[in-house]
Design an enzyme around this catalytic site. Sequence first.
Site, PDB file in Angstrom:
ATOM      1  CG  ASN A   7     -39.689  -2.424   8.964  1.00 47.97           C
ATOM      2  OD1 ASN A   7     -40.311  -3.487   8.936  1.00 47.97           O
ATOM      3  ND2 ASN A   7     -38.431  -2.342   9.369  1.00 47.97           N
ATOM      4  NE  ARG A  90     -36.292  -4.772   6.535  1.00 47.31           N
ATOM      5  CZ  ARG A  90     -35.409  -4.738   7.497  1.00 47.31           C
ATOM      6  NH1 ARG A  90     -35.465  -3.799   8.400  1.00 47.31           N
ATOM      7  NH2 ARG A  90     -34.444  -5.623   7.566  1.00 47.31           N
ATOM      8  CG  HIS A 179     -29.450  -7.838   7.509  1.00 46.28           C
ATOM      9  ND1 HIS A 179     -28.636  -8.694   8.206  1.00 46.28           N
ATOM     10  CD2 HIS A 179     -30.305  -7.308   8.399  1.00 46.28           C
ATOM     11  CE1 HIS A 179     -28.985  -8.698   9.478  1.00 46.28           C
ATOM     12  NE2 HIS A 179     -29.999  -7.868   9.618  1.00 46.28           N
ATOM     13  NE  ARG A 240     -32.362 -13.539  14.882  1.00 47.54           N
ATOM     14  CZ  ARG A 240     -32.350 -12.499  14.056  1.00 47.54           C
ATOM     15  NH1 ARG A 240     -31.323 -12.293  13.237  1.00 47.54           N
ATOM     16  NH2 ARG A 240     -33.370 -11.670  14.010  1.00 47.54           N
ATOM     17  CD  GLU A 392     -31.866  -2.126   6.429  1.00 47.38           C
ATOM     18  OE1 GLU A 392     -31.590  -1.609   7.536  1.00 47.38           O
ATOM     19  OE2 GLU A 392     -32.277  -3.286   6.313  1.00 47.38           O
TER      20      GLU A 392
END
Length: 412
Positions: A7, A90, A179, A240, A392
């Site tokens: 990643n 990823r 996601h 956020r 993941e």
Amino acid sequence: MKILVVNAGSSSLKYQLIDMDGEIELAKGLVERIGIAGSRLKHSAGEKKTEISQEIPDHEAAAQLMLQILQDPEFGVIKSTDEIGAVGHRVLHGGNAFTASVIVNDAAKQAIRDCFPLGPLHNPANLMGIEACEKVMKGTPQVAVFDTAFHQTMPPKAYMYGVPKMYEEKLHVRRYGFHGTSHRYVSRRVCDFLGIKPEGKRIIIAHLGNGSSLSAVKDGKCVDTSMGLTPLEGLLMGTRCGSCDPAVVQFIANNPLKEDGTPLGHPISVDEVLTIMNKKSGLLGISGKSSDCRDIDDLAAKGDENAKLAQEMLIYGIKKYIGAYAAAMGGVDVICFTAGIGENNADLRARVIDGMEFLGGKIDPEKNKTRKEAVISADDSKVTVCVIPTNEEIMIARDTLDLVTTGKVRDN
Ligand code: ADP
């Protein structure tokens, strides 16, 4: 076969080596501050841990160092890079081009490049990670796994925005969702765990971490999700703001404030407002103190009113999405909590489900104390509420294995 999962961020590279024979994690690590003073690698293989500080000018050097430590006589787990059967990467944004993971070739790289405008911070870094691994592991197959792919099954009524249609047709402005690898893993894993089939089931997944999103999964397919064109839409997150009236952008641009709350005195750009919305909002912006849910909980417990408000906004937002997705799917059979907050914050889970008896949801406070895979709903709850820790990396590794051995991805 051993699969390396990578990643890559703009200044970091996370990796995990997994032996797919038994799906065992052999080693993992993180290269930080690539191209910045103070770069280092942190690596662990089982109980053994090490840290190397040295100059790491670019992603290729980071990938070299990763391979070096993986073959290290003391901290390594392989003798030669030939033992790595394939690398799974990823990738944040696959746009409309990818509905599933793919073996990287020139066309796939171009499609990832085409998505740069949609994922300007992540996609260039993800591609750098791919190209670095191609250089240091010549001939080893590379696979790209997209955060957006699982959500590509959404129908137009869920992914379209109400702006003129030409913006979707010409510029691909629409909801993509993120996601996806986590939502896909959890939606599959919960069915295995409960011994049920995805067909006929209506599942809501709440992935609650620094970034948070919910998805509605019907018959094993994503029918809606809370993040949008970018990961800014949806729930209140660590930093956020989540969804708000788009006119807020214009209002803040015309009336910006300094950190101390006094007027800045001149307008700021849309990009600057988006930086505020991405980096200075959410739990951080409301509490004024921290983006981390643990800190917010501690502050709220000590009576900090702004932290309490941040908690309430987050919980209320999750409740609203659960209600909306239950309505969209004609009911809900399973609700899953996952990621840092979803897996660890029992109090938040209880408060989200509190008052949901009308939907058939009721928590068992004892069962809810878990941090592991578990059913946390009461025996008489019509909706099964679960904690399913996300993974993941394993999903990326499975897709990678499937693509290099059978040429296609299995649906689990
Ligand atoms: P990311 O989106 O960066 O992968 P994570 O899934 O690690 O984030 O989630 C980070 C959030 O999870 C933080 O708000 C943190 O407070 C919360 N969290 C992580 N671990 C715990 C824990 N053990 N107990 C309570 N909250 C936790």
